[in-house]
Design a protein around this motif. Structure first.
Motif, PDB file in Angstrom:
ATOM      1  N   GLY A 115       0.824  -1.204   0.000  1.00 59.23           N
ATOM      2  CA  GLY A 115       0.000   0.000   0.000  1.00 59.23           C
ATOM      3  C   GLY A 115       0.860   1.256   0.000  1.00 59.23           C
ATOM      4  O   GLY A 115       2.068   1.227   0.250  1.00 59.23           O
ATOM      5  N   ARG A 116       0.225   2.383  -0.254  1.00 60.08           N
ATOM      6  CA  ARG A 116       0.955   3.644  -0.362  1.00 60.08           C
ATOM      7  C   ARG A 116       1.713   3.985   0.917  1.00 60.08           C
ATOM      8  O   ARG A 116       2.899   4.341   0.888  1.00 60.08           O
ATOM      9  CB  ARG A 116      -0.026   4.782  -0.703  1.00 60.08           C
ATOM     10  N   SER A 117       1.057   3.873   2.071  1.00 62.35           N
ATOM     11  CA  SER A 117       1.719   4.224   3.330  1.00 62.35           C
ATOM     12  C   SER A 117       2.855   3.261   3.642  1.00 62.35           C
ATOM     13  O   SER A 117       3.903   3.661   4.164  1.00 62.35           O
ATOM     14  CB  SER A 117       0.707   4.232   4.474  1.00 62.35           C
ATOM     15  N   ALA A 118       2.688   1.971   3.316  1.00 66.82           N
ATOM     16  CA  ALA A 118       3.747   0.990   3.571  1.00 66.82           C
ATOM     17  C   ALA A 118       4.973   1.280   2.711  1.00 66.82           C
ATOM     18  O   ALA A 118       6.115   1.219   3.197  1.00 66.82           O
ATOM     19  CB  ALA A 118       3.234  -0.421   3.303  1.00 66.82           C
ATOM     20  N   LEU A 119       4.760   1.625   1.459  1.00 71.59           N
ATOM     21  CA  LEU A 119       5.889   1.881   0.572  1.00 71.59           C
ATOM     22  C   LEU A 119       6.603   3.182   0.920  1.00 71.59           C
ATOM     23  O   LEU A 119       7.805   3.318   0.680  1.00 71.59           O
ATOM     24  CB  LEU A 119       5.425   1.908  -0.886  1.00 71.59           C
ATOM     25  N   ARG A 120       5.885   4.143   1.487  1.00 71.58           N
ATOM     26  CA  ARG A 120       6.539   5.377   1.930  1.00 71.58           C
ATOM     27  C   ARG A 120       7.542   5.111   3.040  1.00 71.58           C
ATOM     28  O   ARG A 120       8.455   5.917   3.267  1.00 71.58           O
ATOM     29  CB  ARG A 120       5.486   6.390   2.397  1.00 71.58           C
ATOM     30  N   GLN A 121       7.354   4.015   3.759  1.00 73.82           N
ATOM     31  CA  GLN A 121       8.262   3.642   4.838  1.00 73.82           C
ATOM     32  C   GLN A 121       9.228   2.538   4.404  1.00 73.82           C
ATOM     33  O   GLN A 121       9.765   1.803   5.225  1.00 73.82           O
ATOM     34  CB  GLN A 121       7.456   3.172   6.051  1.00 73.82           C
ATOM     35  N   THR A 122       9.453   2.429   3.100  1.00 74.78           N
ATOM     36  CA  THR A 122      10.325   1.392   2.548  1.00 74.78           C
ATOM     37  C   THR A 122      11.409   2.016   1.698  1.00 74.78           C
ATOM     38  O   THR A 122      11.129   2.796   0.788  1.00 74.78           O
ATOM     39  CB  THR A 122       9.501   0.401   1.685  1.00 74.78           C
ATOM     40  N   ASP A 123      12.663   1.685   2.011  1.00 73.28           N
ATOM     41  CA  ASP A 123      13.798   2.147   1.203  1.00 73.28           C
ATOM     42  C   ASP A 123      14.167   1.134   0.121  1.00 73.28           C
ATOM     43  O   ASP A 123      14.609   1.511  -0.964  1.00 73.28           O
ATOM     44  CB  ASP A 123      15.012   2.407   2.093  1.00 73.28           C
ATOM     45  N   VAL A 124      14.012  -0.153   0.448  1.00 71.61           N
ATOM     46  CA  VAL A 124      14.318  -1.226  -0.504  1.00 71.61           C
ATOM     47  C   VAL A 124      13.223  -2.273  -0.419  1.00 71.61           C
ATOM     48  O   VAL A 124      12.892  -2.749   0.671  1.00 71.61           O
ATOM     49  CB  VAL A 124      15.684  -1.878  -0.209  1.00 71.61           C
ATOM     50  N   LEU A 125      12.668  -2.633  -1.569  1.00 66.75           N
ATOM     51  CA  LEU A 125      11.648  -3.678  -1.649  1.00 66.75           C
ATOM     52  C   LEU A 125      12.273  -4.923  -2.265  1.00 66.75           C
ATOM     53  O   LEU A 125      12.746  -4.883  -3.406  1.00 66.75           O
ATOM     54  CB  LEU A 125      10.470  -3.195  -2.495  1.00 66.75           C
ATOM     55  N   ILE A 126      12.307  -6.013  -1.499  1.00 60.43           N
ATOM     56  CA  ILE A 126      12.794  -7.295  -2.008  1.00 60.43           C
ATOM     57  C   ILE A 126      11.593  -8.104  -2.455  1.00 60.43           C
ATOM     58  O   ILE A 126      10.694  -8.385  -1.656  1.00 60.43           O
ATOM     59  CB  ILE A 126      13.598  -8.055  -0.940  1.00 60.43           C
ATOM     60  N   TRP A 127      11.570  -8.473  -3.718  1.00 64.86           N
ATOM     61  CA  TRP A 127      10.402  -9.150  -4.303  1.00 64.86           C
ATOM     62  C   TRP A 127      10.748 -10.615  -4.560  1.00 64.86           C
ATOM     63  O   TRP A 127      11.675 -10.925  -5.299  1.00 64.86           O
ATOM     64  CB  TRP A 127      10.015  -8.475  -5.614  1.00 64.86           C
ATOM     65  N   ALA A 140      -1.548  -1.898  -7.280  1.00 70.24           N
ATOM     66  CA  ALA A 140      -0.341  -2.243  -6.521  1.00 70.24           C
ATOM     67  C   ALA A 140       0.900  -2.145  -7.402  1.00 70.24           C
ATOM     68  O   ALA A 140       1.942  -1.637  -6.979  1.00 70.24           O
ATOM     69  CB  ALA A 140      -0.475  -3.646  -5.931  1.00 70.24           C
ATOM     70  N   LEU A 141       0.779  -2.615  -8.638  1.00 70.62           N
ATOM     71  CA  LEU A 141       1.895  -2.524  -9.569  1.00 70.62           C
ATOM     72  C   LEU A 141       2.306  -1.081  -9.795  1.00 70.62           C
ATOM     73  O   LEU A 141       3.501  -0.745  -9.769  1.00 70.62           O
ATOM     74  CB  LEU A 141       1.507  -3.173 -10.896  1.00 70.62           C
ATOM     75  N   ARG A 142       1.338  -0.205  -9.994  1.00 72.22           N
ATOM     76  CA  ARG A 142       1.634   1.198 -10.251  1.00 72.22           C
ATOM     77  C   ARG A 142       2.311   1.854  -9.040  1.00 72.22           C
ATOM     78  O   ARG A 142       3.256   2.639  -9.186  1.00 72.22           O
ATOM     79  CB  ARG A 142       0.348   1.946 -10.609  1.00 72.22           C
ATOM     80  N   LEU A 143       1.852   1.529  -7.834  1.00 71.02           N
ATOM     81  CA  LEU A 143       2.459   2.097  -6.632  1.00 71.02           C
ATOM     82  C   LEU A 143       3.929   1.691  -6.509  1.00 71.02           C
ATOM     83  O   LEU A 143       4.783   2.510  -6.176  1.00 71.02           O
ATOM     84  CB  LEU A 143       1.681   1.650  -5.388  1.00 71.02           C
ATOM     85  N   VAL A 144       4.213   0.423  -6.777  1.00 74.10           N
ATOM     86  CA  VAL A 144       5.592  -0.065  -6.672  1.00 74.10           C
ATOM     87  C   VAL A 144       6.481   0.609  -7.701  1.00 74.10           C
ATOM     88  O   VAL A 144       7.554   1.145  -7.377  1.00 74.10           O
ATOM     89  CB  VAL A 144       5.648  -1.597  -6.832  1.00 74.10           C
ATOM     90  N   THR A 145       6.073   0.612  -8.955  1.00 74.55           N
ATOM     91  CA  THR A 145       6.928   1.166 -10.003  1.00 74.55           C
ATOM     92  C   THR A 145       7.100   2.681  -9.858  1.00 74.55           C
ATOM     93  O   THR A 145       8.190   3.207 -10.097  1.00 74.55           O
ATOM     94  CB  THR A 145       6.362   0.836 -11.392  1.00 74.55           C
ATOM     95  N   ASP A 146       6.050   3.385  -9.436  1.00 77.98           N
ATOM     96  CA  ASP A 146       6.164   4.831  -9.232  1.00 77.98           C
ATOM     97  C   ASP A 146       7.143   5.144  -8.104  1.00 77.98           C
ATOM     98  O   ASP A 146       7.918   6.104  -8.188  1.00 77.98           O
ATOM     99  CB  ASP A 146       4.801   5.438  -8.919  1.00 77.98           C
ATOM    100  N   ARG A 147       7.088   4.355  -7.055  1.00 76.34           N
ATOM    101  CA  ARG A 147       7.986   4.594  -5.911  1.00 76.34           C
ATOM    102  C   ARG A 147       9.447   4.378  -6.317  1.00 76.34           C
ATOM    103  O   ARG A 147      10.332   5.109  -5.858  1.00 76.34           O
ATOM    104  CB  ARG A 147       7.601   3.641  -4.775  1.00 76.34           C
ATOM    105  N   VAL A 148       9.697   3.408  -7.178  1.00 74.43           N
ATOM    106  CA  VAL A 148      11.065   3.180  -7.655  1.00 74.43           C
ATOM    107  C   VAL A 148      11.499   4.299  -8.590  1.00 74.43           C
ATOM    108  O   VAL A 148      12.560   4.921  -8.399  1.00 74.43           O
ATOM    109  CB  VAL A 148      11.179   1.812  -8.364  1.00 74.43           C
ATOM    110  N   ARG A 149      10.683   4.586  -9.589  1.00 72.51           N
ATOM    111  CA  ARG A 149      11.076   5.555 -10.612  1.00 72.51           C
ATOM    112  C   ARG A 149      11.160   6.979 -10.088  1.00 72.51           C
ATOM    113  O   ARG A 149      12.099   7.718 -10.390  1.00 72.51           O
ATOM    114  CB  ARG A 149      10.074   5.506 -11.774  1.00 72.51           C
TER     115      ARG A 149
END
Length: 287
Positions: A115-127, A140-149
């Motif tokens: 989720g948006r709030s969870a990813l804001r508190q994430t520096d590295v996402l291991i998938w 969910a896909l859009r949130l992940v890719t936007d946070r990376v890019r």
């Protein structure tokens, strides 16, 4: 490379000039910016690949130290149960590193664990996903890719995750792998970029044969190949640890693994992942 000798010489000449200019900037500036343009063609890729490799590996010491001293919030996304032995080993290995905070998430969590709030508190996402790729929602896909890019969150894809929707969207890989080739060979991994931060403190090492597979779909050209392995009976070598820059973010794919064999209990594997976490976290920070 299937190129004339004169073409190879020309490319090497450009590579020497690119490295010379990069080293001069290191001596002139304490923490130079290292923008990397995305290649729009094979020729453009060949022009920038050496400079990109140098930029990834020869980061100024001051910037590396500043990034290494900053706490890193890691979110491990796993499609299976949270009690999986290899997942437990992965988390244990990450928590051995000072300043690394680890959270485990998955499909069954709220907002599918990203989720948006969870990813804001994430520096590295291991998938870490092998088969349930299509269950990830478009949101969910859009949130992940936007946070990376946009924000520079690091993304690490473990074995099987190169078929996942986030990895394919970030690297531009158009198709899912259509199968795997198994090789009953010693899993000898060779370090091909020893000066890269992900390779620090790691020499070539051996894994169990079943832990190394060859995915039939070709991956997009990486910026740097960190590890590879030989394919028996051929002159071919298969990429096993590879990196890309994606806008502000950094992506690392670590391909060794097996559904029933734990690979994250091995010291060398743990060191590679810990190094990758630090490297990926710095994408949106000091350099």
């Amino acid at each position: 490379t299937d190129c004339p000798v004169g073409t190879i010489r020309s490319r090497l000449h450009r590579a020497h000039k690119a490295i010379r200019g990069f080293l001069e900037r290191i001596h002139a500036e304490p923490a130079p910016a290292l923008p990397i343009e995305r290649a729009s063609s094979r020729r453009a890729f060949l022009r920038m690949s050496t400079a990109a490799a140098a930029g990834a590996a020869l980061v100024p010491a001051a910037a590396r130290q500043a990034c290494a001293s900053t706490p890193v919030r890691v979110r491990v996304w796993f499609e299976g149960g949270k009690a999986h032995p290899d997942l437990v080993s992965l988390v244990e290995g990450l928590r051995e590193a000072p300043g690394v905070e680890v959270t485990v998430a998955g499909l069954s969590d709220a907002d599918q664990g990203v989720g948006r709030s969870a990813l804001r508190q994430t520096d590295v996402l291991i998938w870490w996903a092998r088969s349930r790729h299509q269950e990830l929602s478009d949101d969910a896909l859009r949130l992940v890719t936007d946070r990376v890019r946009t924000d520079g969150m690091g993304f690490i894809a473990l074995h099987g995750a190169e078929a996942s929707r986030p990895f394919r969207a970030l690297t531009g890989c158009p198709d899912q792998p259509s199968g795997e080739e198994s090789h009953d060979i010693p899993g000898d991994l060779r370090i091909t970029a020893p000066r890269h931060p992900i390779a620090q403190g790691v020499d070539g090492f051996t894994m169990s044969p079943a832990s190394l597979t060859v995915v039939s779909t070709a991956l997009p050209h990486p910026e740097v190949v960190i590890l590879d392995t030989a394919i028996p009976g051929t002159a071919r070598r298969e990429w096993q640890g590879i990196v890309w820059s994606v806008d502000r973010g950094r992506v690392f794919a670590f391909r060794p693994g097996h559904p029933t064999q734990s690979v994250h209990q091995q010291d060398e594997v743990r060191q590679v992942i810990r190094n990758a976490v630090r490297w990926a976290a710095c994408g949106g920070r000091a350099f």
